[in-house]
Design a protein around this motif. Structure first.
Motif, PDB file in Angstrom:
ATOM      1  N   TRP A 191      16.931  13.713  14.021  1.00  0.00           N
ATOM      2  CA  TRP A 191      17.700  13.037  12.965  1.00  0.00           C
ATOM      3  C   TRP A 191      18.914  13.873  12.576  1.00  0.00           C
ATOM      4  O   TRP A 191      20.013  13.337  12.354  1.00  0.00           O
ATOM      5  CB  TRP A 191      16.836  12.759  11.732  1.00  0.00           C
ATOM      6  N   ILE A 214      21.729  13.158  14.789  1.00  0.00           N
ATOM      7  CA  ILE A 214      22.341  11.858  14.452  1.00  0.00           C
ATOM      8  C   ILE A 214      23.212  12.009  13.201  1.00  0.00           C
ATOM      9  O   ILE A 214      24.347  11.531  13.139  1.00  0.00           O
ATOM     10  CB  ILE A 214      21.254  10.787  14.228  1.00  0.00           C
ATOM     11  N   MET A 264      21.512   5.420  18.540  1.00  0.00           N
ATOM     12  CA  MET A 264      20.919   6.627  17.937  1.00  0.00           C
ATOM     13  C   MET A 264      20.055   7.350  18.965  1.00  0.00           C
ATOM     14  O   MET A 264      20.136   8.583  19.112  1.00  0.00           O
ATOM     15  CB  MET A 264      20.051   6.236  16.741  1.00  0.00           C
TER      16      MET A 264
END
Length: 477
Positions: free
Chosen positions: A444, A447, A471
């Motif tokens: 994450w 991202i 993603m």
């Protein structure tokens, strides 16, 4: 709107960590309810390992996808959640849909306790004719669209009309009105998605009405959001003074927040339209207004039957006082012309798994202090526990209460911790066998870094990636 404090219910004593064995605990959902539940357990149980599962690759739920883009201060709570997620005793597993990729029963086999904190992923419906016409949208979908929620990225709302009607008098309704009428220069500096910004740049909407079934004393929005709307540059509030007759006396003894809110509405209704030197004299400013005691009965179609052209409303009178007042139809009707209708009458939780009891009437999991009724070892927190009401701090306190129930049950022997549980060791094997590859918190963060870099290039805090496949490609999945 948000002040994050460490608040613990003083009526509950924290169990002593010395009485607790090593315990893998699972939280389903990575919004505020999930993270606050995890935070409290980790703080008060030195041997707990908390694994958080999330169906999207990205965390933070409604903080990312619900909070208005022009309210960045509310999103600061993400810093607290990030600190929790980086703990050695916390792990994040995104891109895992509980109920499909893994069952709640399988999670219960792997963990000593499972907490369901997956929120409200649907919206309440009006149940009136014409609700499915083109030009009619739920507030949830519209908010998801401008905030980059993947499931709403292709909404493409038609903003070619001049008049929009929002059904509802809550903060979400005011958020939507503000986004529709805000100067583009304001929005360009936010994390609103690129495609929604482009659509708003082409928007012809210059008049927004917010209609509710009850009166000024029952509105659910708060004074901060109302003040933002009143002070929005290039807009003129249109409130009918007759709607507020006699209300100054009625709120004299009301709680201070309700009194101040009503006084601000009265003041705005009685003010003459503000002169705005910056506006050309010929230009009509954008307008917004509140309509009270109007209950939608039917969405009216255009002559070809495809689009909405207006809403037929029943006029109502109030029976009772204050928050408990009921709106009763008078028998009179009126039609309001509009080409865009946004229904902001509340969110709704859905059942997750057949093994989990669910109260469909109230849209919650039946529970007592977060303990799911009839299923030992299963808990719930947040909106799926109490219904979709309150702000982030409400969810924080609610989640701490559920976490406290988990801790008490671990200490009191309600949960059998003598049987070893493998936690993600077991779940990871099941997911691999089903071809599911979870996204970690460090994934994450890659991202996140990409979004921030794209945003910096465009002069905004971030440019959200709205396609889950993009993603996953970015992190090499």
């Amino acid at each position: 709107m948000l002040c994050v404090l460490w608040v613990c219910n003083p009526s509950l004593s924290s169990p002593s960590p010395g009485h607790l064995c090593s315990s893998p605990i699972c939280v389903v959902g990575s919004g505020p309810a999930g993270f606050y539940t995890a935070q409290h357990i980790l703080k008060h149980h030195d041997l707990a390992q908390v694994d958080i599962y999330e169906k999207l690759p990205v965390p933070f739920g409604l903080v990312r996808f619900g909070v208005a883009p022009d309210h960045p201060e509310v999103k600061n709570v993400i810093n607290t959640f990030t600190h929790t997620a980086r703990s050695d005793r916390c792990a994040y597993y995104g891109n895992v849909t509980v109920g499909r990729d893994i069952t709640v029963g399988e999670l219960q086999q792997a963990y000593h306790a499972v907490v369901l904190s997956y929120g409200a992923e649907d919206n309440r419906v009006l149940g009136i004719p014409g609700e499915n016409l083109s030009g009619v949208y739920s507030a949830r979908a519209f908010v998801g669209w401008y905030n980059g929620l993947p499931e709403n990225r292709d909404l493409k709302p038609d903003l070619s009309c001049e008049t929009a009607l929002i059904l509802g008098h809550g903060n979400v309704a005011l958020d939507i009105a503000r986004i529709l009428l805000s100067p583009l220069d304001f929005l360009r500096k936010t994390d609103i998605t690129d495609c929604s910004l482009a659509a708003l740049a082409r928007s012809k909407v210059k008049r927004v009405w917010l209609a509710g079934r009850r009166g000024p004393l029952q509105v659910a929005f708060t004074i901060k959001e109302l003040r933002e709307m009143i002070n929005l540059p290039g807009t003129q509030p249109v409130l009918n003074p007759a709607d507020f007759t006699g209300l100054e006396n009625a709120v004299k003894d009301a709680p201070r927040p309700r009194k101040r809110l009503t006084e601000l509405m009265i003041k705005t209704a009685l003010e003459k339209p503000r002169e705005k030197a910056a506006m050309a004299q010929a230009a009509i400013p954008r307008q917004w207004g509140l309509k009270f005691q109007r209950s939608p009965q039917e969405m009216l179609p255009t002559t070809d039957g495809t689009r909405v052209r207006g809403v037929r409303m029943a006029l109502t009178r109030l029976e009772g006082l204050g928050d408990s007042a009921k709106a009763v139809p008078t028998g009179d009707m009126e039609e309001l012309e509009c080409g865009l209708v946004l229904s902001s009458i509340g969110y709704r939780s859905l059942p997750l798994d057949p093994a989990v009891p669910f109260d469909t009437q109230h849209g919650v999991i039946p529970n007592s202090l977060g303990r799911v009724t009839g299923v030992p070892g299963l808990y719930c927190s947040g909106w799926v526990k109490r219904g979709p009401v309150g702000v982030i701090i409400t969810t924080m306190n609610d989640s701490f209460d559920t976490a406290q129930s988990v801790l008490e049950d671990l200490q009191g022997g309600v949960l059998d911790v003598s049987i070893s549980r493998e936690g993600f060791g077991a779940v990871g094997s099941i997911l691999r066998s089903r071809g599911i590859r979870p996204v970690s918190f460090s994934d994450w963060e890659k991202i996140d870094a990409a979004e921030v870099a794209r945003g910096k290039a465009a002069g905004k805090p971030r440019e959200k990636i709205v396609d889950p496949q993009e993603m996953l490609q970015l992190i090499g999945h």
